[in-house]
Design a protein around this motif. Structure first.
Motif, PDB file in Angstrom:
ATOM      1  N   GLN A   1       1.042  -0.960   0.352  1.00 15.67           N
ATOM      2  CA  GLN A   1       0.160  -0.439  -0.128  1.00 15.67           C
ATOM      3  C   GLN A   1       1.076   1.155  -0.462  1.00 15.67           C
ATOM      4  O   GLN A   1       1.930   0.673   0.127  1.00 15.67           O
ATOM      5  CB  GLN A   1      -1.080  -0.691   1.288  1.00 15.67           C
ATOM      6  CG  GLN A   1      -1.906  -0.894   0.859  1.00 15.67           C
ATOM      7  CD  GLN A   1      -3.442  -0.444  -0.208  1.00 15.67           C
ATOM      8  OE1 GLN A   1      -2.791   0.737  -0.024  1.00 15.67           O
ATOM      9  NE2 GLN A   1      -3.840  -0.510   0.094  1.00 15.67           N
ATOM     10  N   VAL A   2       0.290   2.420  -0.636  1.00 17.05           N
ATOM     11  CA  VAL A   2       0.691   3.523  -0.695  1.00 17.05           C
ATOM     12  C   VAL A   2      -0.126   4.234  -0.389  1.00 17.05           C
ATOM     13  O   VAL A   2      -0.810   4.565  -1.418  1.00 17.05           O
ATOM     14  CB  VAL A   2       1.646   3.935  -2.178  1.00 17.05           C
ATOM     15  CG1 VAL A   2       2.095   5.025  -2.553  1.00 17.05           C
ATOM     16  CG2 VAL A   2       2.612   2.515  -2.627  1.00 17.05           C
ATOM     17  N   GLN A   3       0.187   5.878  -0.069  1.00 16.66           N
ATOM     18  CA  GLN A   3      -0.789   6.408   1.056  1.00 16.66           C
ATOM     19  C   GLN A   3       0.361   7.712   0.409  1.00 16.66           C
ATOM     20  O   GLN A   3       1.439   8.012   0.406  1.00 16.66           O
ATOM     21  CB  GLN A   3      -1.003   6.249   2.933  1.00 16.66           C
ATOM     22  CG  GLN A   3      -1.739   5.883   2.897  1.00 16.66           C
ATOM     23  CD  GLN A   3      -0.655   4.434   2.725  1.00 16.66           C
ATOM     24  OE1 GLN A   3       0.767   4.746   3.864  1.00 16.66           O
ATOM     25  NE2 GLN A   3      -2.203   2.973   2.382  1.00 16.66           N
ATOM     26  N   LEU A   4      -0.730   8.978  -0.234  1.00 17.25           N
ATOM     27  CA  LEU A   4      -0.122   9.533  -0.921  1.00 17.25           C
ATOM     28  C   LEU A   4      -0.474  11.316  -0.601  1.00 17.25           C
ATOM     29  O   LEU A   4      -2.254  10.986   0.200  1.00 17.25           O
ATOM     30  CB  LEU A   4      -0.116   9.920  -2.613  1.00 17.25           C
ATOM     31  CG  LEU A   4       0.255   8.243  -3.120  1.00 17.25           C
ATOM     32  CD1 LEU A   4       0.119   8.981  -4.366  1.00 17.25           C
ATOM     33  CD2 LEU A   4       2.108   8.480  -2.750  1.00 17.25           C
ATOM     34  N   VAL A   5       0.279  11.994   0.058  1.00 22.94           N
ATOM     35  CA  VAL A   5      -0.364  13.343   0.045  1.00 22.94           C
ATOM     36  C   VAL A   5       0.169  14.742  -0.648  1.00 22.94           C
ATOM     37  O   VAL A   5       1.314  15.238  -0.829  1.00 22.94           O
ATOM     38  CB  VAL A   5      -0.270  13.478   1.599  1.00 22.94           C
ATOM     39  CG1 VAL A   5      -0.544  15.236   1.702  1.00 22.94           C
ATOM     40  CG2 VAL A   5      -1.119  12.422   2.006  1.00 22.94           C
ATOM     41  N   GLU A   6      -0.305  15.272  -1.515  1.00 15.98           N
ATOM     42  CA  GLU A   6       0.300  16.490  -2.322  1.00 15.98           C
ATOM     43  C   GLU A   6       0.202  17.870  -1.436  1.00 15.98           C
ATOM     44  O   GLU A   6      -1.193  17.774  -0.746  1.00 15.98           O
ATOM     45  CB  GLU A   6      -0.150  16.513  -3.804  1.00 15.98           C
ATOM     46  CG  GLU A   6      -0.105  15.779  -4.533  1.00 15.98           C
ATOM     47  CD  GLU A   6      -1.896  14.800  -4.201  1.00 15.98           C
ATOM     48  OE1 GLU A   6      -2.559  14.010  -5.113  1.00 15.98           O
ATOM     49  OE2 GLU A   6      -2.657  14.316  -2.894  1.00 15.98           O
ATOM     50  N   SER A   7       1.159  18.617  -1.866  1.00 18.10           N
ATOM     51  CA  SER A   7       0.903  20.040  -1.296  1.00 18.10           C
ATOM     52  C   SER A   7       1.609  20.962  -2.348  1.00 18.10           C
ATOM     53  O   SER A   7       2.307  20.310  -3.416  1.00 18.10           O
ATOM     54  CB  SER A   7       1.824  20.441  -0.560  1.00 18.10           C
ATOM     55  OG  SER A   7       3.012  19.496   0.216  1.00 18.10           O
ATOM     56  N   GLY A   8       1.837  22.027  -1.615  1.00 18.14           N
ATOM     57  CA  GLY A   8       1.844  23.346  -2.912  1.00 18.14           C
ATOM     58  C   GLY A   8       1.128  24.275  -4.118  1.00 18.14           C
ATOM     59  O   GLY A   8       2.120  24.751  -4.285  1.00 18.14           O
ATOM     60  N   GLY A   9       0.018  23.705  -3.697  1.00 17.75           N
ATOM     61  CA  GLY A   9      -0.787  24.927  -5.040  1.00 17.75           C
ATOM     62  C   GLY A   9      -1.601  25.809  -3.933  1.00 17.75           C
ATOM     63  O   GLY A   9      -0.719  25.973  -3.097  1.00 17.75           O
ATOM     64  N   GLY A  10      -2.061  26.614  -5.254  1.00 15.99           N
ATOM     65  CA  GLY A  10      -2.022  27.651  -4.929  1.00 15.99           C
ATOM     66  C   GLY A  10      -2.208  29.080  -5.799  1.00 15.99           C
ATOM     67  O   GLY A  10      -2.923  28.549  -6.850  1.00 15.99           O
ATOM     68  N   LEU A  11      -2.132  30.364  -5.471  1.00 13.69           N
ATOM     69  CA  LEU A  11      -2.770  30.963  -6.861  1.00 13.69           C
ATOM     70  C   LEU A  11      -1.358  31.302  -7.604  1.00 13.69           C
ATOM     71  O   LEU A  11      -0.533  32.873  -6.451  1.00 13.69           O
ATOM     72  CB  LEU A  11      -3.566  32.073  -6.671  1.00 13.69           C
ATOM     73  CG  LEU A  11      -3.957  32.985  -7.566  1.00 13.69           C
ATOM     74  CD1 LEU A  11      -4.902  32.496  -8.491  1.00 13.69           C
ATOM     75  CD2 LEU A  11      -4.999  33.833  -6.557  1.00 13.69           C
ATOM     76  N   VAL A  12      -1.245  32.135  -8.258  1.00 11.26           N
ATOM     77  CA  VAL A  12      -0.594  32.589  -8.900  1.00 11.26           C
ATOM     78  C   VAL A  12      -0.562  32.910 -10.818  1.00 11.26           C
ATOM     79  O   VAL A  12      -1.548  32.830 -11.171  1.00 11.26           O
ATOM     80  CB  VAL A  12       0.709  30.981  -9.528  1.00 11.26           C
ATOM     81  CG1 VAL A  12       0.375  30.314 -10.526  1.00 11.26           C
ATOM     82  CG2 VAL A  12       2.666  32.635  -9.486  1.00 11.26           C
ATOM     83  N   GLN A  13       0.011  34.249 -10.765  1.00 14.08           N
ATOM     84  CA  GLN A  13      -0.280  35.363 -11.596  1.00 14.08           C
ATOM     85  C   GLN A  13       0.676  33.956 -13.156  1.00 14.08           C
ATOM     86  O   GLN A  13       1.751  33.521 -12.731  1.00 14.08           O
ATOM     87  CB  GLN A  13       0.688  36.297 -12.215  1.00 14.08           C
ATOM     88  CG  GLN A  13       0.077  37.220 -11.324  1.00 14.08           C
ATOM     89  CD  GLN A  13       0.535  38.728 -11.306  1.00 14.08           C
ATOM     90  OE1 GLN A  13       1.214  38.822 -11.351  1.00 14.08           O
ATOM     91  NE2 GLN A  13      -0.727  39.581 -10.648  1.00 14.08           N
TER      92      GLN A  13
END
Length: 123
Positions: A1-13
């Motif tokens: 089993q592999v659990q994945l957690v993303e981060s780093g998204g946001g609003l950019v021009q």
């Protein structure tokens, strides 16, 4: 089993940069091939980039080639997506995916997914 957690998204021009991270749990991270997909509103999930278990092989969708770079740090169980020269059409929820076999560009063929992180590029 592999659990994945993303981060780093946001609003950019438009023209800006973001770096997404995907942290994986499990002792077998070094055995899995990893990748990124994205899904814009009203559209199907699409392949963005993939990287082999040891980082030696990468592949990209034509739409991001030359602007995005995928990398991984097996010591940190993390895969990254550096996104430069962002365009409004890059706006989507970005998902991290994993597979013990070579990552497929067909989303349904990859068994492990994160929850996604929103990237919004304003014009």
């Amino acid at each position: 089993q592999v659990q994945l957690v993303e981060s780093g998204g946001g609003l950019v021009q438009a023209g800006g940069s973001l770096r997404l991270s995907c942290a994986a749990s499990g002792r077998t991270f070094r055995s899995v091939h990893m990748g990124w997909f994205r899904q814009a509103p009203g559209k199907e999930r699409e392949f963005v980039a993939a990287i082999s278990w040891n980082g030696g092989i990468t592949s990209y969708a034509d739409s991001v080639k030359g602007r995005f770079t995928i990398s991984r740090d097996n010591a940190k169980n993390t895969v990254y997506l550096q996104m430069n020269s962002l365009k409004p059409e890059d706006t989507a929820v970005y998902y991290c995916a994993a597979r013990y076999a070579v990552l497929s560009r067909t989303p349904d063929e990859n068994p492990y997914w994160g929850q996604g992180t929103q990237v919004t590029v304003s014009s």
